[in-house]
Scaffold this motif. Sequence first.
Motif, short mmCIF file in Angstrom:
data_model
loop_
_atom_site.label_atom_id
_atom_site.label_comp_id
_atom_site.label_asym_id
_atom_site.label_seq_id
_atom_site.Cartn_x
_atom_site.Cartn_y
_atom_site.Cartn_z
N UNK A 354 34.41 17.57 53.20
CA UNK A 354 33.04 17.38 52.72
C UNK A 354 32.41 18.66 52.17
N UNK A 355 32.85 19.82 52.67
CA UNK A 355 32.18 21.08 52.30
C UNK A 355 33.15 22.08 51.68
N UNK A 356 34.14 22.50 52.47
CA UNK A 356 34.99 23.61 52.04
C UNK A 356 35.74 23.30 50.75
N UNK A 357 36.39 22.16 50.70
CA UNK A 357 37.19 21.82 49.52
C UNK A 357 36.32 21.68 48.26
N UNK A 358 35.19 20.96 48.30
CA UNK A 358 34.35 20.91 47.09
C UNK A 358 33.84 22.28 46.65
N UNK A 359 33.48 23.14 47.62
CA UNK A 359 33.01 24.48 47.26
C UNK A 359 34.11 25.29 46.59
N UNK A 360 35.33 25.24 47.18
CA UNK A 360 36.45 25.99 46.60
C UNK A 360 36.77 25.49 45.19
N UNK A 361 36.80 24.19 45.02
CA UNK A 361 37.11 23.64 43.69
C UNK A 361 36.04 24.03 42.68
N UNK A 362 34.77 23.96 43.09
CA UNK A 362 33.68 24.33 42.18
C UNK A 362 33.77 25.79 41.77
N UNK A 363 34.03 26.68 42.76
CA UNK A 363 34.14 28.11 42.45
C UNK A 363 35.33 28.39 41.54
N UNK A 364 36.44 27.72 41.78
CA UNK A 364 37.63 27.95 40.95
C UNK A 364 37.41 27.43 39.52
N UNK A 365 36.76 26.28 39.39
CA UNK A 365 36.49 25.73 38.05
C UNK A 365 35.54 26.65 37.29
N UNK A 366 34.47 27.10 37.97
CA UNK A 366 33.53 28.02 37.31
C UNK A 366 34.22 29.31 36.90
N UNK A 375 32.99 35.36 26.59
CA UNK A 375 32.21 35.88 27.71
C UNK A 375 32.29 37.40 27.76
N UNK A 376 31.30 37.99 28.37
CA UNK A 376 31.29 39.44 28.49
C UNK A 376 32.32 39.96 29.47
N UNK A 377 32.54 41.28 29.46
CA UNK A 377 33.54 41.89 30.33
C UNK A 377 33.18 41.72 31.80
N UNK A 378 31.89 41.85 32.13
CA UNK A 378 31.48 41.70 33.52
C UNK A 378 31.74 40.29 34.03
N UNK A 379 31.43 39.29 33.20
CA UNK A 379 31.66 37.89 33.60
C UNK A 379 33.15 37.62 33.77
N UNK A 380 33.97 38.16 32.87
CA UNK A 380 35.41 37.94 32.99
C UNK A 380 35.97 38.62 34.24
N UNK A 381 35.51 39.83 34.52
CA UNK A 381 35.99 40.53 35.71
C UNK A 381 35.60 39.79 36.98
N UNK A 382 34.38 39.27 37.01
CA UNK A 382 33.93 38.53 38.18
C UNK A 382 34.73 37.24 38.35
N UNK A 383 34.98 36.54 37.26
CA UNK A 383 35.77 35.31 37.32
C UNK A 383 37.21 35.59 37.75
N UNK A 384 37.78 36.66 37.24
CA UNK A 384 39.15 37.02 37.62
C UNK A 384 39.22 37.36 39.11
N UNK A 385 38.19 38.04 39.62
CA UNK A 385 38.16 38.38 41.03
C UNK A 385 38.14 37.12 41.90
N UNK A 386 37.34 36.14 41.50
CA UNK A 386 37.26 34.88 42.26
C UNK A 386 38.60 34.16 42.23
N UNK A 387 39.22 34.09 41.04
CA UNK A 387 40.51 33.40 40.92
C UNK A 387 41.58 34.08 41.74
N UNK A 388 41.63 35.40 41.70
CA UNK A 388 42.66 36.14 42.44
C UNK A 388 42.45 36.00 43.95
N UNK A 389 41.20 36.18 44.39
CA UNK A 389 40.93 36.16 45.82
C UNK A 389 41.02 34.76 46.40
N UNK A 390 40.20 33.87 45.87
CA UNK A 390 40.15 32.52 46.42
C UNK A 390 41.42 31.73 46.12
#
Length: 414
Positions: A354-366, A375-390
Amino acid sequence: MTDIEAEERPRIRPSTRVVLHDLAVRRDRDEWIVGRMATRTFVAMPVVGARAVELLGDGLSVARTAAMLREETGEEVEITDFVRDLAALGFVARIGDCPIPDIEPPRASLPRLRPPHARFALHPALPVCVGALLVAAVTALICRPGLRPGYRDLLWSPHGSLVLFTGAAAGWALVLAHELAHLVTARAAGVPGRMRLGTRLQFLVMQTDISGIELAPRRHRLTAYLAGIALNLCVASSLVLILALADTGPTAHRLLSAALLLALMPLPFQLMVFTRTDLYFVLQDLTGCRNLYGDGLAYARYLSRRALRSLRPGRTTGADDPSTRLPPHERRAVRLYSVVLVVGTVACLTFMAAVTLPVDVTLLVRAARGLGPEHGLAREADSAAVLITLGGINVLWVVTRWRNRPSRRAAAVT
Protein backbone atom coordinates in the motif's frame (compact mmCIF):
# COMPACT_ATOMS: atom_id res chain seq x y z
CA MET A 1 19.39 -46.89 -1.73
CA THR A 2 21.28 -48.76 -4.51
CA ASP A 3 23.61 -51.75 -4.00
CA ILE A 4 26.61 -49.55 -4.85
CA GLU A 5 25.66 -47.00 -2.17
CA ALA A 6 25.22 -49.81 0.36
CA GLU A 7 28.69 -51.17 -0.43
CA GLU A 8 30.27 -47.72 -0.03
CA ARG A 9 28.83 -47.29 3.45
CA PRO A 10 31.23 -48.58 6.11
CA ARG A 11 29.94 -51.66 7.88
CA ILE A 12 29.22 -51.26 11.56
CA ARG A 13 29.72 -54.46 13.57
CA PRO A 14 29.34 -55.00 17.32
CA SER A 15 33.11 -54.75 17.71
CA THR A 16 33.40 -51.56 15.64
CA ARG A 17 34.88 -48.49 17.27
CA VAL A 18 34.38 -44.97 15.96
CA VAL A 19 36.51 -41.86 16.15
CA LEU A 20 34.57 -38.65 16.67
CA HIS A 21 35.57 -35.15 15.70
CA ASP A 22 36.09 -32.56 18.43
CA LEU A 23 32.56 -32.05 19.75
CA ALA A 24 31.24 -29.56 22.28
CA VAL A 25 28.45 -30.42 24.70
CA ARG A 26 26.23 -28.26 26.92
CA ARG A 27 23.25 -29.20 29.05
CA ASP A 28 20.08 -27.26 28.34
CA ARG A 29 17.07 -28.02 30.55
CA ASP A 30 16.23 -31.71 30.01
CA GLU A 31 18.37 -32.08 26.89
CA TRP A 32 21.94 -31.70 25.76
CA ILE A 33 23.24 -29.52 22.93
CA VAL A 34 25.92 -31.40 21.00
CA GLY A 35 27.76 -29.78 18.13
CA ARG A 36 30.89 -29.34 16.10
CA MET A 37 32.15 -25.77 16.02
CA ALA A 38 34.25 -26.27 12.87
CA THR A 39 31.18 -26.97 10.72
CA ARG A 40 28.64 -25.04 12.85
CA THR A 41 26.40 -28.12 13.11
CA PHE A 42 24.44 -28.54 16.34
CA VAL A 43 21.64 -30.80 17.53
CA ALA A 44 19.63 -31.26 20.70
CA MET A 45 19.83 -34.77 22.19
CA PRO A 46 18.20 -36.49 25.13
CA VAL A 47 20.40 -37.53 28.04
CA VAL A 48 20.89 -41.04 26.64
CA GLY A 49 22.12 -39.60 23.33
CA ALA A 50 24.70 -37.38 25.01
CA ARG A 51 25.84 -40.34 27.10
CA ALA A 52 26.21 -42.46 23.95
CA VAL A 53 28.38 -39.74 22.40
CA GLU A 54 30.52 -39.71 25.52
CA LEU A 55 30.98 -43.50 25.53
CA LEU A 56 31.77 -43.67 21.81
CA GLY A 57 34.21 -40.80 22.21
CA ASP A 58 35.98 -42.74 24.99
CA GLY A 59 36.71 -45.51 22.49
CA LEU A 60 34.09 -48.08 23.48
CA SER A 61 32.84 -50.41 20.79
CA VAL A 62 29.30 -50.34 19.49
CA ALA A 63 28.35 -53.45 21.49
CA ARG A 64 30.01 -52.19 24.69
CA THR A 65 28.31 -48.79 24.34
CA ALA A 66 24.90 -50.45 23.94
CA ALA A 67 25.58 -52.68 26.95
CA MET A 68 26.61 -49.73 29.13
CA LEU A 69 23.49 -47.78 28.17
CA ARG A 70 21.32 -50.82 28.87
CA GLU A 71 22.85 -51.13 32.33
CA GLU A 72 22.41 -47.42 33.08
CA THR A 73 18.94 -46.84 31.63
CA GLY A 74 17.35 -50.28 31.34
CA GLU A 75 16.55 -49.55 27.68
CA GLU A 76 17.81 -51.01 24.42
CA VAL A 77 19.48 -48.34 22.29
CA GLU A 78 20.21 -48.96 18.61
CA ILE A 79 23.78 -47.70 18.52
CA THR A 80 24.35 -48.70 14.89
CA ASP A 81 21.70 -46.31 13.61
CA PHE A 82 22.89 -43.69 16.07
CA VAL A 83 26.44 -43.85 14.67
CA ARG A 84 25.10 -43.46 11.14
CA ASP A 85 23.11 -40.40 12.24
CA LEU A 86 26.24 -38.90 13.80
CA ALA A 87 28.16 -39.57 10.58
CA ALA A 88 25.45 -37.84 8.52
CA LEU A 89 25.87 -34.78 10.76
CA GLY A 90 29.62 -34.75 10.14
CA PHE A 91 30.45 -35.70 13.74
CA VAL A 92 32.33 -38.93 12.90
CA ALA A 93 35.92 -38.93 11.60
CA ARG A 94 36.35 -42.68 11.21
CA ILE A 95 34.26 -45.83 11.54
CA GLY A 96 36.55 -48.74 12.24
CA ASP A 97 39.39 -48.45 9.70
CA CYS A 98 37.26 -46.47 7.23
CA PRO A 99 37.70 -42.66 7.28
CA ILE A 100 34.55 -40.61 6.72
CA PRO A 101 34.82 -37.81 4.13
CA ASP A 102 34.65 -34.48 5.91
CA ILE A 103 32.51 -31.57 4.83
CA GLU A 104 34.06 -28.21 4.04
CA PRO A 105 33.60 -25.79 6.94
CA PRO A 106 31.87 -22.49 6.17
CA ARG A 107 34.15 -19.52 5.73
CA ALA A 108 34.39 -17.16 8.69
CA SER A 109 34.48 -13.37 8.39
CA LEU A 110 37.66 -11.65 9.60
CA PRO A 111 39.48 -14.94 10.27
CA ARG A 112 42.51 -13.14 11.75
CA LEU A 113 40.35 -11.91 14.61
CA ARG A 114 41.06 -14.43 17.37
CA PRO A 115 39.06 -14.98 20.60
CA PRO A 116 41.82 -13.40 22.76
CA HIS A 117 41.61 -10.23 20.62
CA ALA A 118 37.87 -9.94 21.28
CA ARG A 119 37.81 -11.01 24.91
CA PHE A 120 36.93 -7.49 26.06
CA ALA A 121 33.46 -7.88 24.49
CA LEU A 122 32.47 -10.37 27.18
CA HIS A 123 33.98 -8.52 30.13
CA PRO A 124 31.35 -8.08 32.89
CA ALA A 125 32.19 -4.38 33.17
CA LEU A 126 31.22 -3.64 29.57
CA PRO A 127 27.41 -3.74 30.09
CA VAL A 128 27.88 -1.44 33.10
CA CYS A 129 29.76 1.07 30.93
CA VAL A 130 27.06 0.88 28.24
CA GLY A 131 24.36 1.46 30.85
CA ALA A 132 26.22 4.43 32.35
CA LEU A 133 26.66 6.01 28.92
CA LEU A 134 22.96 5.55 28.16
CA VAL A 135 21.90 7.05 31.50
CA ALA A 136 24.15 10.07 30.92
CA ALA A 137 22.64 10.65 27.46
CA VAL A 138 19.06 10.32 28.70
CA THR A 139 19.84 12.76 31.54
CA ALA A 140 21.26 15.26 29.03
CA LEU A 141 18.12 15.02 26.88
CA ILE A 142 15.88 15.56 29.91
CA CYS A 143 17.86 18.58 31.09
CA ARG A 144 18.18 20.06 27.60
CA PRO A 145 15.10 19.18 25.52
CA GLY A 146 16.46 21.26 22.64
CA LEU A 147 18.99 18.50 21.93
CA ARG A 148 16.27 16.12 20.82
CA PRO A 149 16.58 15.62 17.06
CA GLY A 150 13.72 15.91 14.61
CA TYR A 151 13.14 14.64 11.11
CA ARG A 152 14.17 18.01 9.67
CA ASP A 153 17.73 17.33 10.88
CA LEU A 154 17.96 14.59 8.27
CA LEU A 155 17.41 17.26 5.59
CA TRP A 156 20.58 19.09 6.56
CA SER A 157 21.35 20.17 2.97
CA PRO A 158 19.13 21.70 0.26
CA HIS A 159 20.63 19.22 -2.23
CA GLY A 160 18.56 16.06 -2.09
CA SER A 161 21.18 13.87 -3.75
CA LEU A 162 23.78 14.93 -1.15
CA VAL A 163 21.38 14.12 1.68
CA LEU A 164 20.56 10.78 0.07
CA PHE A 165 24.16 9.71 -0.50
CA THR A 166 25.46 10.79 2.90
CA GLY A 167 22.48 9.21 4.64
CA ALA A 168 22.99 5.94 2.78
CA ALA A 169 26.72 5.93 3.51
CA ALA A 170 26.27 6.69 7.21
CA GLY A 171 23.38 4.23 7.50
CA TRP A 172 25.31 1.33 5.96
CA ALA A 173 28.37 2.20 8.04
CA LEU A 174 26.22 1.88 11.17
CA VAL A 175 24.74 -1.39 9.88
CA LEU A 176 28.25 -2.77 9.35
CA ALA A 177 29.29 -1.65 12.85
CA HIS A 178 26.11 -3.26 14.27
CA GLU A 179 26.94 -6.62 12.69
CA LEU A 180 30.60 -6.30 13.59
CA ALA A 181 29.54 -6.02 17.23
CA HIS A 182 27.77 -9.38 16.91
CA LEU A 183 30.80 -10.92 15.21
CA VAL A 184 33.31 -9.64 17.77
CA THR A 185 31.21 -10.79 20.72
CA ALA A 186 30.63 -14.22 19.18
CA ARG A 187 34.34 -14.54 18.36
CA ALA A 188 35.13 -13.79 22.01
CA ALA A 189 32.98 -16.83 22.88
CA GLY A 190 34.92 -18.98 20.40
CA VAL A 191 32.30 -18.85 17.63
CA PRO A 192 33.71 -18.11 14.12
CA GLY A 193 30.72 -16.16 12.74
CA ARG A 194 30.11 -14.91 9.21
CA MET A 195 28.63 -11.62 7.98
CA ARG A 196 26.64 -11.47 4.76
CA LEU A 197 23.68 -9.77 3.13
CA GLY A 198 20.22 -11.20 3.71
CA THR A 199 16.53 -10.42 3.38
CA ARG A 200 13.78 -10.26 6.00
CA LEU A 201 10.45 -10.00 4.17
CA GLN A 202 10.78 -6.83 2.06
CA PHE A 203 13.86 -5.59 3.93
CA LEU A 204 17.46 -5.86 2.74
CA VAL A 205 19.65 -6.43 5.78
CA MET A 206 23.18 -7.27 6.79
CA GLN A 207 23.19 -10.34 9.05
CA THR A 208 25.73 -12.32 11.02
CA ASP A 209 25.58 -16.09 11.33
CA ILE A 210 26.80 -16.90 14.84
CA SER A 211 25.79 -20.55 14.85
CA GLY A 212 27.63 -22.21 17.71
CA ILE A 213 26.73 -19.58 20.26
CA GLU A 214 24.16 -22.14 21.47
CA LEU A 215 27.01 -23.90 23.30
CA ALA A 216 28.09 -20.79 25.20
CA PRO A 217 26.80 -19.85 28.69
CA ARG A 218 23.56 -17.88 28.74
CA ARG A 219 25.24 -14.59 29.62
CA HIS A 220 27.52 -14.92 26.60
CA ARG A 221 24.63 -15.87 24.35
CA LEU A 222 22.50 -12.91 25.37
CA THR A 223 25.48 -10.57 25.10
CA ALA A 224 26.11 -11.74 21.53
CA TYR A 225 22.44 -11.30 20.60
CA LEU A 226 22.23 -7.80 22.12
CA ALA A 227 25.66 -6.54 21.04
CA GLY A 228 24.33 -4.80 17.92
CA ILE A 229 21.60 -2.95 19.80
CA ALA A 230 24.14 -1.94 22.44
CA LEU A 231 26.42 -0.57 19.71
CA ASN A 232 23.62 1.59 18.27
CA LEU A 233 22.74 2.90 21.72
CA CYS A 234 26.39 3.69 22.46
CA VAL A 235 26.77 5.63 19.21
CA ALA A 236 23.53 7.54 19.82
CA SER A 237 24.45 8.27 23.45
CA SER A 238 27.91 9.50 22.46
CA LEU A 239 26.42 11.84 19.87
CA VAL A 240 23.99 13.25 22.44
CA LEU A 241 26.85 13.97 24.84
CA ILE A 242 28.91 15.60 22.07
CA LEU A 243 25.97 17.85 21.22
CA ALA A 244 25.55 18.69 24.90
CA LEU A 245 29.20 19.41 25.67
CA ALA A 246 30.72 20.68 22.42
CA ASP A 247 30.18 24.15 20.94
CA THR A 248 29.20 23.23 17.39
CA GLY A 249 28.04 25.42 14.53
CA PRO A 250 24.59 25.09 12.94
CA THR A 251 25.73 22.77 10.12
CA ALA A 252 27.78 20.53 12.41
CA HIS A 253 24.88 20.42 14.87
CA ARG A 254 22.46 19.25 12.17
CA LEU A 255 24.96 16.67 10.89
CA LEU A 256 25.43 15.24 14.39
CA SER A 257 21.66 15.25 14.93
CA ALA A 258 21.16 13.45 11.61
CA ALA A 259 23.74 10.84 12.61
CA LEU A 260 21.93 10.46 15.95
CA LEU A 261 18.66 9.75 14.18
CA LEU A 262 20.33 7.26 11.84
CA ALA A 263 21.74 5.42 14.85
CA LEU A 264 18.31 5.21 16.52
CA MET A 265 16.18 4.45 13.45
CA PRO A 266 17.08 0.70 13.24
CA LEU A 267 16.06 0.04 16.84
CA PRO A 268 12.25 -0.07 16.28
CA PHE A 269 12.90 -2.70 13.61
CA GLN A 270 14.32 -4.95 16.33
CA LEU A 271 10.82 -5.18 17.86
CA MET A 272 9.65 -6.99 14.71
CA VAL A 273 10.50 -10.39 16.16
CA PHE A 274 8.48 -12.10 13.42
CA THR A 275 11.38 -11.29 11.06
CA ARG A 276 13.96 -12.99 13.33
CA THR A 277 15.64 -9.84 14.58
CA ASP A 278 18.15 -9.68 17.45
CA LEU A 279 15.32 -9.58 19.99
CA TYR A 280 13.82 -12.69 18.39
CA PHE A 281 16.89 -14.70 19.40
CA VAL A 282 16.70 -13.24 22.91
CA LEU A 283 13.04 -14.29 23.07
CA GLN A 284 13.85 -17.75 21.73
CA ASP A 285 16.60 -18.22 24.29
CA LEU A 286 14.54 -17.02 27.25
CA THR A 287 11.58 -19.24 26.31
CA GLY A 288 13.83 -22.28 25.86
CA CYS A 289 12.59 -22.95 22.31
CA ARG A 290 14.76 -24.75 19.79
CA ASN A 291 13.27 -23.18 16.66
CA LEU A 292 10.64 -20.64 17.61
CA TYR A 293 10.20 -19.33 14.07
CA GLY A 294 10.05 -22.72 12.35
CA ASP A 295 7.69 -24.25 14.92
CA GLY A 296 5.53 -21.12 14.95
CA LEU A 297 5.29 -21.19 11.17
CA ALA A 298 4.37 -24.89 11.21
CA TYR A 299 1.64 -24.24 13.79
CA ALA A 300 0.28 -21.28 11.80
CA ARG A 301 0.10 -23.44 8.67
CA TYR A 302 -1.70 -26.15 10.64
CA LEU A 303 -4.29 -23.64 11.84
CA SER A 304 -4.79 -22.29 8.32
CA ARG A 305 -5.30 -25.80 6.91
CA ARG A 306 -7.75 -26.59 9.70
CA ALA A 307 -9.67 -23.38 9.00
CA LEU A 308 -9.88 -24.25 5.31
CA ARG A 309 -11.09 -27.77 6.10
CA SER A 310 -13.83 -26.38 8.33
CA LEU A 311 -15.17 -24.53 5.29
CA ARG A 312 -15.32 -27.78 3.31
CA PRO A 313 -17.42 -30.38 5.13
CA GLY A 314 -16.54 -33.99 4.49
CA ARG A 315 -12.79 -33.41 4.12
CA THR A 316 -10.39 -35.55 6.13
CA THR A 317 -8.86 -34.09 9.27
CA GLY A 318 -5.31 -34.12 7.83
CA ALA A 319 -2.10 -33.75 9.86
CA ASP A 320 -2.12 -33.45 13.62
CA ASP A 321 -1.21 -30.35 15.57
CA PRO A 322 2.62 -30.13 15.30
CA SER A 323 2.89 -28.21 18.57
CA THR A 324 1.69 -31.22 20.58
CA ARG A 325 5.08 -32.86 20.00
CA LEU A 326 6.82 -29.99 21.83
CA PRO A 327 7.44 -29.74 25.58
CA PRO A 328 4.75 -27.74 27.42
CA HIS A 329 6.90 -24.62 27.88
CA GLU A 330 7.78 -24.58 24.18
CA ARG A 331 4.21 -25.29 23.11
CA ARG A 332 2.83 -22.21 24.86
CA ALA A 333 5.54 -19.95 23.47
CA VAL A 334 5.18 -21.32 19.93
CA ARG A 335 1.41 -20.85 19.88
CA LEU A 336 1.68 -17.25 21.09
CA TYR A 337 4.51 -16.50 18.70
CA SER A 338 2.53 -17.89 15.75
CA VAL A 339 -0.06 -15.14 16.30
CA VAL A 340 2.67 -12.47 16.30
CA LEU A 341 4.21 -14.09 13.23
CA VAL A 342 1.00 -14.06 11.18
CA VAL A 343 -0.21 -10.61 12.25
CA GLY A 344 3.21 -9.01 11.86
CA THR A 345 3.90 -10.58 8.47
CA VAL A 346 0.50 -9.59 7.09
CA ALA A 347 0.90 -6.03 8.39
CA CYS A 348 4.40 -5.71 6.88
CA LEU A 349 3.40 -7.04 3.48
CA THR A 350 0.25 -4.89 3.46
CA PHE A 351 2.29 -1.77 4.23
CA MET A 352 4.72 -2.68 1.46
CA ALA A 353 1.90 -3.12 -1.08
CA ALA A 354 0.00 0.00 0.00
CA VAL A 355 2.84 2.44 0.73
CA THR A 356 6.42 1.35 0.07
CA LEU A 357 5.97 -0.14 -3.39
CA PRO A 358 3.89 2.76 -4.80
CA VAL A 359 6.38 5.29 -3.39
CA ASP A 360 9.37 3.43 -4.86
CA VAL A 361 7.71 3.10 -8.26
CA THR A 362 6.72 6.79 -8.28
CA LEU A 363 10.25 7.91 -7.37
CA LEU A 364 11.82 5.64 -9.98
CA VAL A 365 9.42 6.82 -12.72
CA ARG A 366 10.03 10.47 -11.85
CA ALA A 367 13.78 9.88 -11.84
CA ALA A 368 13.64 8.16 -15.25
CA ARG A 369 11.65 11.06 -16.68
CA GLY A 370 14.18 13.51 -15.25
CA LEU A 371 16.92 12.16 -17.47
CA GLY A 372 17.49 13.61 -20.93
CA PRO A 373 19.03 16.61 -22.71
CA GLU A 374 15.95 18.76 -22.16
CA HIS A 375 16.60 18.83 -18.39
CA GLY A 376 19.26 20.77 -16.57
CA LEU A 377 22.43 19.24 -15.14
CA ALA A 378 21.19 19.50 -11.56
CA ARG A 379 17.92 17.71 -12.39
CA GLU A 380 19.78 14.96 -14.25
CA ALA A 381 22.24 14.46 -11.41
CA ASP A 382 19.43 14.25 -8.87
CA SER A 383 17.51 11.76 -11.02
CA ALA A 384 20.61 9.64 -11.54
CA ALA A 385 21.23 9.60 -7.79
CA VAL A 386 17.70 8.34 -7.13
CA LEU A 387 17.98 5.65 -9.82
CA ILE A 388 21.37 4.45 -8.57
CA THR A 389 20.46 4.46 -4.88
CA LEU A 390 16.87 3.29 -4.88
CA GLY A 391 17.11 1.10 -7.96
CA GLY A 392 20.36 -0.44 -6.74
CA ILE A 393 18.86 -1.37 -3.38
CA ASN A 394 15.90 -3.09 -5.02
CA VAL A 395 18.11 -5.00 -7.45
CA LEU A 396 20.39 -6.02 -4.59
CA TRP A 397 17.36 -7.27 -2.63
CA VAL A 398 16.28 -9.48 -5.55
CA VAL A 399 19.79 -10.89 -6.06
CA THR A 400 20.29 -11.53 -2.33
CA ARG A 401 16.89 -13.19 -2.03
CA TRP A 402 17.69 -15.49 -4.94
CA ARG A 403 21.15 -16.43 -3.67
CA ASN A 404 19.98 -17.17 -0.12
CA ARG A 405 16.83 -19.12 -1.00
CA PRO A 406 18.35 -22.65 -0.82
CA SER A 407 19.98 -22.09 2.55
CA ARG A 408 17.08 -21.13 4.79
CA ARG A 409 17.64 -22.74 8.19
CA ALA A 410 17.11 -22.13 11.86
CA ALA A 411 20.62 -20.91 12.56
CA ALA A 412 21.47 -18.11 14.94
CA VAL A 413 21.53 -15.32 12.37
CA THR A 414 21.35 -11.91 14.03
